[in-house]
Design an enzyme around this catalytic site. Structure first.
Site, PDB file in Angstrom:
ATOM      1  N   GLU A 217     107.442 -12.835  11.137  1.00  0.00           N
ATOM      2  CA  GLU A 217     106.714 -13.315  12.308  1.00  0.00           C
ATOM      3  C   GLU A 217     105.469 -12.456  12.432  1.00  0.00           C
ATOM      4  O   GLU A 217     105.521 -11.324  12.912  1.00  0.00           O
ATOM      5  CB  GLU A 217     107.596 -13.219  13.565  1.00  0.00           C
ATOM      6  CG  GLU A 217     108.876 -14.027  13.487  1.00  0.00           C
ATOM      7  CD  GLU A 217     108.648 -15.526  13.325  1.00  0.00           C
ATOM      8  OE1 GLU A 217     107.504 -15.983  13.546  1.00  0.00           O
ATOM      9  OE2 GLU A 217     109.599 -16.233  12.978  1.00  0.00           O
ATOM     10  N   CYS A 251     100.842 -11.434  19.975  1.00  0.00           N
ATOM     11  CA  CYS A 251     100.554 -12.061  18.685  1.00  0.00           C
ATOM     12  C   CYS A 251     100.075 -13.498  18.831  1.00  0.00           C
ATOM     13  O   CYS A 251      99.365 -14.010  17.962  1.00  0.00           O
ATOM     14  CB  CYS A 251     101.769 -11.996  17.776  1.00  0.00           C
ATOM     15  SG  CYS A 251     103.232 -12.834  18.414  1.00  0.00           S
TER      16      CYS A 251
END
Length: 475
Positions: A217, A251
């Site tokens: 991720e 993110c």
């Protein structure tokens, strides 16, 4: 860190102990629900401690943000997994080819064994408990490596996991980069890493030595695309909330804005008004989060100054004293317009409250701009034209999309979360997380009336005639 060092030996020993525990029968539904209940209690019963720990790591982390963006989605994921777990664990019937009737086929989800999870510093609670929920629901034991930049949260998680789950289920590892390097090289049955694309490559290389499958991720430059003429008042509230949550240290934060050149002035005016309304006097405002440490603070200043030196127009939106902001370790939302492509803010993930603005003349030009760059983790599209929305969803490849808002697709536990290309590989959350940490065991149950016996040697005329039926006549 060399093999044979005390820390390396300790990590290998911990993994071996968990592997031995995982080698028996797969944990049943009651056991797994008990683990999830322990996780839920761990979150609910220690909210003040979680908030204090993250605040200590950041210097100033909004308590509301910790509750809203960490504790709440962690609990939502646990609740969904507990509710759906019986169905997820149930063997799934699969069809069999006509030629193999009356055989019966099924798929059984089984635990992989021991999973490793590497947790970043920016959301140390949610990005630990989210993967942990998926791995425990699938019946695995887990080792968690916390970031060295969130030591208070890591210490609290280690203490609470030991109390609520026990070392025979979860082990939390704290330490620096040297510890992380050993952790990534351990022969886990699956490794999930959340962090930068650069470090993700290193982690994947380390895991490859053991053929450990990985879920990465990662990040990237998430575009926010404003369609021509979209209602600015409607858009800027979501944009400010999404960009300045955790001071942009997210993110999936909008990394840059694409808007029609005619909308530029209206956008900047509306954005300025919303920022000043949402975060007045940010230096002492507990709702405005600080940058995690001086190194990241200086990095953001350097990128801002570089853009200005290369000819960009830079504007900080803030009603507070710059010296007070610096003393608090906080940076205001800073607009950057006209930066050239070689400016670092235009090709590296920003991870902070700097916001480049890119203007376009035609909508197709904006889509081409996005598609000419590495595939992002998220896309945010503000558009009231349904046909154009569908066109955009067909043309842009990215990890996930929220239409007419920001960030919210990430906290929908019945949607998979994951990147594509340099923004990551694999998925977790909800059912997809359960599958990521499961081995789907295919099982065929043969019948005593099976016709497959006709294909066993010696091969005579019967099998030849059967093959003619199965394959068709040879030409």
């Amino acid at each position: 860190m060399k093999a044979g060092s005390p820390i390396a030996d300790s990590l290998h020993a911990s993994l071996a102990q968990l592997q031995q525990l995982a080698a028996g029968n797969a944990p049943d539904l009651v056991t797994r629900r008990g683990w999830l209940d322990g996780l839920a209690r761990m979150v609910r019963e220690h909210q003040a401690e979680w908030i204090a720990a993250v605040n200590a790591d950041f210097g100033c982390r909004s308590a509301v943000e910790t509750r809203l963006a960490e504790l709440f989605p962690a609990l939502e994921g646990i609740t969904l997994a507990r509710r759906k777990l019986r169905g997820w664990m149930r063997p799934q019937r699969r069809g069999t080819s006509f030629w193999f009737w009356p055989a019966r086929a099924e798929v059984r989800p089984l635990p992989l064994g021991v999973a490793g999870v590497m947790v970043p510093w920016n959301y140390p609670i949610f990005l630990a408990l989210g993967p942990l929920t998926s791995a425990l629901a699938a019946g695995n034991r887990v080792m968690l490596k916390m970031s060295e930049l969130s030591p208070h949260t890591g210490a609290l998680l280690e203490k609470l996991c030991r109390r609520y789950l026990g070392d025979d289920v979860v082990r939390v590892v704290n330490g620096g980069i040297d510890v992380a390097a050993v952790f990534a090289s351990l022969p886990f049955d699956h490794l999930l890493f959340t962090g930068s694309t650069r470090v993700g490559r290193v982690v994947m290389q380390a895991a490859a030595a053991n053929l450990t499958p990985v879920t990465l991720e990662l990040g990237g430059k998430c575009p926010l695309l404003l369609a021509p003429g979209f209602d600015m008042r409607r858009a800027v509230g979501s944009i400010v909330a999404g960009k300045l949550l955790n001071a942009g240290q997210t993110c999936v934060a909008p990394d840059y804005v694409l808007l029609h050149e005619r909308d530029r002035d209206a956008f900047v005016a509306a954005l300025r008004q919303q920022v000043l309304r949402a975060y007045p006097q940010p230096a002492g405002n507990p709702d405005y989060t600080a940058i995690i440490n001086p190194a990241h603070y200086q990095r953001l200043l350097a990128w801002r100054d570089e853009a200005a030196e290369l000819g960009a127009r830079v504007e900080a939106i803030c009603d507070d004293d710059p010296a007070a902001m610096a003393a608090a370790g906080k940076l205001p939302l800073t607009l950057i317009e006209g930066a050239p492509p070689q400016a670092t803010v235009m090709h590296e993930e920003i991870f902070g409250p700097l916001l480049p603005i890119v203007s376009y003349r035609e909508y197709g030009e904006a889509l081409a701009y996005i598609n000419a760059r590495p595939r992002p983790l998220a896309l945010y599209l503000f558009d009231a034209d349904r046909r154009r929305v569908q066109q955009t969803l067909q043309q842009v490849r990215c990890g996930g999309v929220t239409v007419n808002d920001t960030l919210l697709h990430v906290v929908q536990d019945q949607l998979p979360f994951g990147g594509i290309g340099p923004s990551g590989m694999g998925h977790y959350h909800g059912y997809e997380g359960f599958l990521t940490f499961s081995k789907l065991l295919p099982v065929l149950h043969q019948s005593r009336l099976a016709g497959a016996v006709l294909t066993q040697p010696p091969h005579g005329r019967t099998v030849q005639r059967l093959l003619q039926l199965m394959l068709g006549k040879v030409r």
